[in-house]
Design a protein around this motif. Structure first.
Motif, mmCIF file in Angstrom:
data_model
loop_
_atom_site.group_PDB
_atom_site.id
_atom_site.type_symbol
_atom_site.label_atom_id
_atom_site.label_comp_id
_atom_site.label_asym_id
_atom_site.label_seq_id
_atom_site.Cartn_x
_atom_site.Cartn_y
_atom_site.Cartn_z
ATOM 1 N N LEU A 239 0.814 -1.223 0.000
ATOM 2 C CA LEU A 239 0.000 0.000 0.000
ATOM 3 C C LEU A 239 0.844 1.269 0.000
ATOM 4 C CD1 LEU A 239 -2.725 -1.068 2.567
ATOM 5 C CD2 LEU A 239 -3.017 -0.816 0.111
ATOM 6 N N ASN A 240 2.195 1.101 0.010
ATOM 7 C CA ASN A 240 3.095 2.253 0.027
ATOM 8 C C ASN A 240 2.827 3.126 1.262
ATOM 9 O OD1 ASN A 240 5.213 3.758 -0.971
ATOM 10 N ND2 ASN A 240 3.929 5.003 -2.318
ATOM 11 N N PHE A 241 2.587 2.451 2.400
ATOM 12 C CA PHE A 241 2.275 3.136 3.659
ATOM 13 C C PHE A 241 3.411 2.896 4.649
ATOM 14 C CE2 PHE A 241 0.554 3.068 7.982
ATOM 15 C CZ PHE A 241 -0.009 4.331 8.056
ATOM 16 N N ILE A 242 3.897 3.983 5.288
ATOM 17 C CA ILE A 242 4.979 3.878 6.265
ATOM 18 C C ILE A 242 4.377 3.810 7.671
ATOM 19 C CG2 ILE A 242 7.108 4.910 7.128
ATOM 20 C CD1 ILE A 242 7.220 4.073 4.197
ATOM 21 N N PRO A 243 4.642 2.755 8.443
ATOM 22 C CA PRO A 243 4.144 2.707 9.830
ATOM 23 C C PRO A 243 4.734 3.850 10.658
ATOM 24 C CG PRO A 243 4.894 0.540 9.103
ATOM 25 C CD PRO A 243 5.323 1.513 8.056
ATOM 26 N N PRO A 244 4.036 4.285 11.693
ATOM 27 C CA PRO A 244 4.527 5.408 12.503
ATOM 28 C C PRO A 244 5.901 5.160 13.118
ATOM 29 C CG PRO A 244 2.225 4.965 12.988
ATOM 30 C CD PRO A 244 2.687 3.863 12.104
ATOM 31 N N SER A 245 6.244 3.899 13.427
ATOM 32 C CA SER A 245 7.540 3.613 14.054
ATOM 33 C C SER A 245 8.709 3.852 13.112
ATOM 34 C CB SER A 245 7.564 2.161 14.542
ATOM 35 O OG SER A 245 7.332 1.270 13.459
ATOM 36 N N LEU A 246 8.460 3.928 11.798
ATOM 37 C CA LEU A 246 9.522 4.137 10.824
ATOM 38 C C LEU A 246 9.487 5.527 10.189
ATOM 39 C CD1 LEU A 246 9.557 0.713 8.913
ATOM 40 C CD2 LEU A 246 11.046 1.454 10.766
ATOM 41 N N ARG A 247 8.583 6.373 10.639
ATOM 42 C CA ARG A 247 8.473 7.708 10.053
ATOM 43 C C ARG A 247 9.607 8.605 10.558
ATOM 44 N NH1 ARG A 247 3.375 9.231 7.715
ATOM 45 N NH2 ARG A 247 2.048 7.393 7.562
ATOM 46 N N ILE A 248 10.175 9.387 9.646
ATOM 47 C CA ILE A 248 11.293 10.277 9.955
ATOM 48 C C ILE A 248 10.824 11.725 9.807
ATOM 49 C CG2 ILE A 248 13.653 10.934 9.342
ATOM 50 C CD1 ILE A 248 13.954 8.152 8.101
#
Length: 434
Positions: free
Chosen positions: A46-55
């Motif tokens: 889905l090309n979605f970044i989980p919050p734990s990997l957001r920069i």
């Protein structure tokens, strides 16, 4: 791991031998990593970044935004690769432990141990998958991502069977019955097939075809990406013989039914002798024989050409070319009845039916029909022109099994009358009717 479960009493046969407890712990770890792998793959699709990997972007310009996004996607892929490596190591360890344990543990104890660990692992998998599902639902609201919204899945599929589908299976079925995964193109196989097919053409035509094929191989059309995980899921779902996956009669939903319910509803439809009746193999062969004989006679009398005769007899060459019936569930009606669909494209009379339909179409257009309703848009346009009085209401009547209930003699006599009005010879139709 992030998911802690309540401590449950361990059976005696698991504690009795040292390695069995190790197998249990490693199996639980393997299940957790597999669930995390499925979750990360879902985010990656889905090309979605989980919050734990957001920069957090410290620069905040278009170039830095692109760099940050690429970095986040690489981190997500690294996490996925980490899941793969853990799964590989744990699977190898568990196989070695099972082999060593089977040398000292009696077969009955071994069977009990494996059964208990399997049931525990399945319950753990269900629990983790449910938590992942809730996470996606929460993130869909927080980050306003409609692709993650499970309501899109539940509205696209309807599970009326006893089978429990995983989240990945629901997502795949929500894409519809027309969705397909594309295999990686093999240029060698394509070129060899094309070269064998164009051997009889002249050099100029061969070069034109080769040029077009080369352009397609170098710049393929915009097709879905190859997804081996989806292909495995499709293969797994197709091997489930206890369920039937089909499309709804209206709305385009994907419906999952128990095969037993589907078969019973279809048998109930076929038992209606007003629409269907069984025929023997000898009756079928004699009908095919008379059909072939009549066509050859018409060709001898120069009423049909050789090309038309060849086309009409094309479906008679294979004994497996026969019509078949299937049902589409009416999800908008109570108890979900089936709408019978008879596929005649493989029938021996299908080419003749197409010819007759094309032949009669111009004559039908000549009729002065006061209500020329051909589709829904035309109906809406005609209704909008009507201005009913305040005490009037519009009533719609539904005919049950309209086409199977049409009397064939009446249709044939009306067709003969229509052709006679246009001064068309109807001797052949009258002979076949009699």
């Amino acid at each position: 791991m992030p998911y802690l479960r309540k401590k449950e009493p361990i059976p005696e046969f698991v504690v009795e031998y040292g390695r069995t407890q190790q197998i249990r712990k490693k199996s639980i770890q393997l299940t957790k990593w597999r669930c995390h792998l499925a979750f990360n793959r879902r985010c990656e699709e889905l090309n979605f970044i989980p919050p734990s990997l957001r920069i957090k972007d410290p620069v905040k310009n278009p170039f830095s935004c692109k760099v940050i996004k690429d970095t986040q996607m690489k981190l997500l892929r690294c996490r996925t690769q980490g899941c793969y490596s853990h799964i590989r190591i744990l699977s190898k360890t568990i196989k070695e432990l099972i082999f060593l344990t089977s040398q000292v543990v009696p077969p009955q104890r071994m069977y009990e141990m494996v059964t208990h660990i399997t049931s525990e692992v399945l319950s753990l998998k269900t629990e983790i998958t449910t938590k992942h599902h809730k996470k996606l639902k929460h993130w869909a609201r927080k980050y306003k991502c409609p692709k993650l919204n499970p309501r899109n899945i539940t509205s696209a599929i309807m599970n009326l069977s006893n089978a429990t589908l995983s989240l990945d299976e629901e997502i795949l079925l929500a894409k519809g019955m027309k969705y397909r995964t594309v295999q990686k193109p093999d240029p060698i196989r394509i070129i060899s097939g094309i070269e064998s097919a164009i051997t009889r053409l002249n050099l100029q035509e061969r070069n034109i075809i080769r040029n077009k094929v080369t352009n397609l191989i170098v710049s393929p059309p915009n097709l879905p990406l190859y997804n081996p995980h989806e292909r495995k899921l499709l293969q797994y779902l197709s091997n489930k013989k206890e369920i039937v996956i089909t499309q709804a009669d209206k709305g385009g939903q994907t419906v999952i039914l128990n095969r037993s319910d589907y078969n019973s509803k279809m048998l109930k439809i076929l038992e209606d002798r007003t629409a269907f009746h069984p025929i023997s193999e000898s009756d079928k062969k004699s009908a095919y024989k008379s059909f072939k004989k009549e066509l050859k006679k018409m060709n001898t009398d120069h009423k049909i050409s050789d090309d038309e005769l060849k086309e009409f007899l094309s479906n008679l060459s294979s004994p497996h070319n026969e019509p078949y019936i299937y049902g589409l569930p009416k999800t908008h009606k109570p108890e979900t009845p089936l709408r019978p669909i008879v596929a005649f494209f493989s029938s021996p009379t299908a080419p003749l039916s197409r010819f007759i339909a094309n032949f009669l179409k111009p004559f039908l257009q000549l009729q002065n029909d006061p209500f020329p309703i051909s589709n829904t848009q035309t109906f809406i346009g005609e209704v909008l022109k009507i201005k009913p009085e305040s005490d009037r209401i519009m009533v719609s009547f539904d005919v049950q099994a309209l086409y199977p209930s049409l009397p064939h003699p009446l249709i044939i006599s009306d067709t003969i009358e229509l052709l006679q009005e246009q001064h068309i010879d109807t001797d052949v139709i009258q002979k076949s009717h009699n």
